[in-house]
Design a protein around this motif. Sequence first.
Motif, PDB file in Angstrom:
ATOM      1  N   GLN A 193     -67.581  14.682 -19.239  1.00 22.21           N
ATOM      2  CA  GLN A 193     -67.852  15.941 -19.949  1.00 22.21           C
ATOM      3  C   GLN A 193     -69.047  15.764 -20.873  1.00 22.21           C
ATOM      4  N   THR A 194     -69.911  16.772 -20.923  1.00 19.44           N
ATOM      5  CA  THR A 194     -71.035  16.808 -21.860  1.00 19.44           C
ATOM      6  C   THR A 194     -70.981  18.118 -22.627  1.00 19.44           C
ATOM      7  N   ILE A 195     -71.160  18.027 -23.946  1.00 17.48           N
ATOM      8  CA  ILE A 195     -71.137  19.213 -24.804  1.00 17.48           C
ATOM      9  C   ILE A 195     -72.489  19.318 -25.509  1.00 17.48           C
ATOM     10  N   THR A 205     -59.727  19.971 -19.968  1.00 15.30           N
ATOM     11  CA  THR A 205     -60.810  19.894 -20.945  1.00 15.30           C
ATOM     12  C   THR A 205     -60.520  18.741 -21.889  1.00 15.30           C
ATOM     13  N   SER A 210     -71.431  13.160 -24.958  1.00  9.65           N
ATOM     14  CA  SER A 210     -70.759  13.022 -23.664  1.00  9.65           C
ATOM     15  C   SER A 210     -69.593  12.075 -23.797  1.00  9.65           C
TER      16      SER A 210
END
Length: 379
Positions: A159-161, A211, A145
């Motif tokens: 953002q979390t991936i 993004t 994150s």
Amino acid sequence: MKILIALASITLLFTACSKPSENKMTKAPKNYLFLVGTYTDGPQQGLNILRFSPEEDSISAKVLSPDIQNPSFVIATRDADRVFTLEETAGEGGGDIVSFSFDKNTMKLNMLSKASSGGDHPCYIGMSPNEKFIAAANYTGGSLSILSNEPDGTLKLLQTIQHEGSSINEARQNSPHVHSTVFNPSGDRLLVADLGTDKIYNYKVSPESDTLLSLVAEYDQSPGDGPRHLTFSNDGNTVFVVQELTAMLEIYDFKEDTFTLKQRLSLLDEGFTGDVGAAEVRVTPDGQNVYASNRGDANTISVFLKNAGGEYERIQNIPSGGIMPRNFNFTKDGEYLLAAHQASNDVVVFKRNPEDGKLSKTPWKVEINKPVYLFQLPD
């Protein structure tokens, strides 16, 4: 005789006048301060402050912030007026990232903000060079994150991936386990080591884009290696990776998003048998020495020296002075190395040889409950 008396008087006057000047020039004893991340067994434990003064023959530690659960990683801004840690926990919102204001004069922390890490058991946080972003590695969550660090210290999850995949070690690599999130020196790339998938991920950092993080490339590691921590050279063109499950140090060229292996070096002495658990890697500012810790049955710190041909050679394997050397760090001047031992509950001090980087154990040691990370505060 009168001439001799006059000369003596002048000498006494000069001596009397020179003493205050000499006193003003007296240097204060060297005093090193480290924030210490720990695992906690109760609410009275938490972040610690460690003070080390070799000239005063003194090393001590005390709890700075109780009631923080498992603050196993801690960093600060360059001026140390903001401190960031995590709570290595799991739950509906995952673990937490926590920010504090810090008064170095009173040694007091004041909590400013707490935000979700976006996944279970965050174990690592990295700060962007401009200090505007915090990147978190969620180990059991298998995700990373990125959070904004607002001017007032407020943290906001941006953002979390989620990573996917696994590797060959069924006990440790049955799912993603993100273990470190490291910005390059220019701040436009974030390298992410995933122990569970045997990959290092390269993310582009685009602060002006909707993004913030976008994947550039994935770099496969040897199956079963388990990449844990990594660090950059000062110019950002070399990456040093410690492989937890095989106790290897790997050195890569990193230019124009290509990741080219230069060396693969073992942390183990010939004939070693037993469990391993490589943990930390650090490089000196001049790039001449690389150090790596190894847990398991080894409990060592390995010292590597760059030779005339530009390659690194292991010149020393020294017992770390305790059990489970999860982390270590240098004093800013490079004179000492401090090793934190999770299982023996102590921090041990080594003297560092400035010529070749070899270490020698000193008598200095301080007890701390399960210390697992060391961050030196500025003078």
